[in-house]
Design a protein around this motif. Structure first.
Motif: not given
Lengths: 252, 55
Positions: A64, A111, A114-115, A118, A220, A224, A231, A234, A238, B11-12, B14-15, B18-19, B22-23, B25-26, B29-30, B33
């Motif tokens: 990761i 990330l 941090i990793t 670690l 990913l 995203l 968004t 949009w 708006i 570590s995993y 934290a991953a 964070i993932s 982010l997902i 938030w997206v 937010d979508a 809106r």
């Protein structure tokens, strides 16, 4: 707009936000599905491959850490390409792309930091050293945060786009510094072992999960980014509708 | 398992955080809106360029 007028025949057709929103709507489920499949395969490989004879189980952190570090630089490169789009071609979606890549890039940079920390503690005996690689990645993280703050601080979206674009391009000098810092200076961080002249120095046993996870994280990132761009379009729509409504109310 | 398992797990973790952040938030937010856009359209406010069509 009719379905026919929304058809995308060339790359420049994507300059139309309505066409872009329609395309994003079609692509997103496929991209999200592909990301999920790649993560399922990647994580299975991460935990079924052997431990390294030197690093032991901590080699699994690399699966990761390395993709996150690559994406931290790729995210900024996407922003730099978008900044060129804003300043040179005045592409209507370039500023949207740059603005939406910043929080995602910041997330992957955090990330990686941090990793890396670690992994460093058990392998190097320290959480952090101010060597060239670690410091330049930390500066990249601060640059992401600064650009996010700048975009939020300015009310005029057009002006914010131009100022951000100039700063992004100035800051792009940090990307080759990150990449080549391990060659130019003596660093505790090891030199490149995957993307290097002469081929990868990693055994296929470890390379396989690393590349699948890199692909998964890349998918990913783009899923995203595409969703965040839709968004943002949009959000701007708006704002335009509210301004139009306010003008209508004022003239009535 | 080795003595370094805690570092791997962190570590995993934290991953994942964070993932998921982010997902989340997206996606949130979508959704917000999309709701806002629908509320404006329901109030009869249309973009000039939309020509009365869907946004």
């Amino acid at each position: 707009m009719s379905d026919r007028s929304l058809a995308i025949r060339s790359f420049t057709d994507l300059a139309n936000p309505t066409r872009f929103v329609a395309l994003a709507g079609r692509l997103l489920p496929w991209l999200a599905g592909l990301t999920a499949v790649l993560f399922a395969v990647g994580l299975t490989l991460c935990f079924t491959t052997a431990a390294d004879y030197q690093q032991g189980e901590t080699v699994r952190i690399m699966y990761i850490h390395v993709p996150a570090a690559w994406l931290s630089m790729m995210g900024y490169s996407v922003m730099a390409a978008s900044a060129l789009g804003t300043l040179v071609w005045r592409h209507p979606l370039a500023d949207v792309a740059a603005k939406c890549a910043a929080p995602i890039g910041a997330g992957f940079t955090a990330l990686a930091l941090i990793t890396g920390s670690l992994w460093g503690k058990p392998m190097w005996g320290t959480w952090w050293v101010w060597d060239a690689r670690l410091t330049s990645v930390f500066i990249l993280f601060l640059m992401y945060l600064g650009l996010i703050a700048l975009n939020r601080a300015m009310d005029d979206a057009g002006r914010a786009a131009k100022v951000s674009a100039v700063l992004i391009l100035v800051g792009f000098v940090n990307i080759p510094i990150i990449k080549f810092s391990v060659d130019w200076w003596n660093t505790l961080h090891q030199p490149a072992s995957v993307l290097r002249l002469g081929g990868s120095a990693i055994d296929p046993e470890f390379l396989r999960p690393l590349l699948v996870m890199a692909l998964a994280f890349t998918c990913l990132f783009f899923t995203l980014h595409l969703a965040a761009m839709r968004t943002e379009i949009w959000r701007r729509r708006i704002a335009a509708m509210r301004r139009q409504a306010a003008r209508g109310a004022a003239s009535a | 398992m080795s003595a370094h398992l805690a570092y791997v797990a962190a570590s995993y973790g934290a991953a994942l955080i964070i993932s998921a952040g982010l997902i989340g938030w997206v996606v949130l937010d979508a959704r917000a809106r999309r709701r806002e856009l629908k509320a404006l359209e329901d109030a009869g406010i249309r973009r000039r360029s939309a020509g009365g069509g869907a946004p």
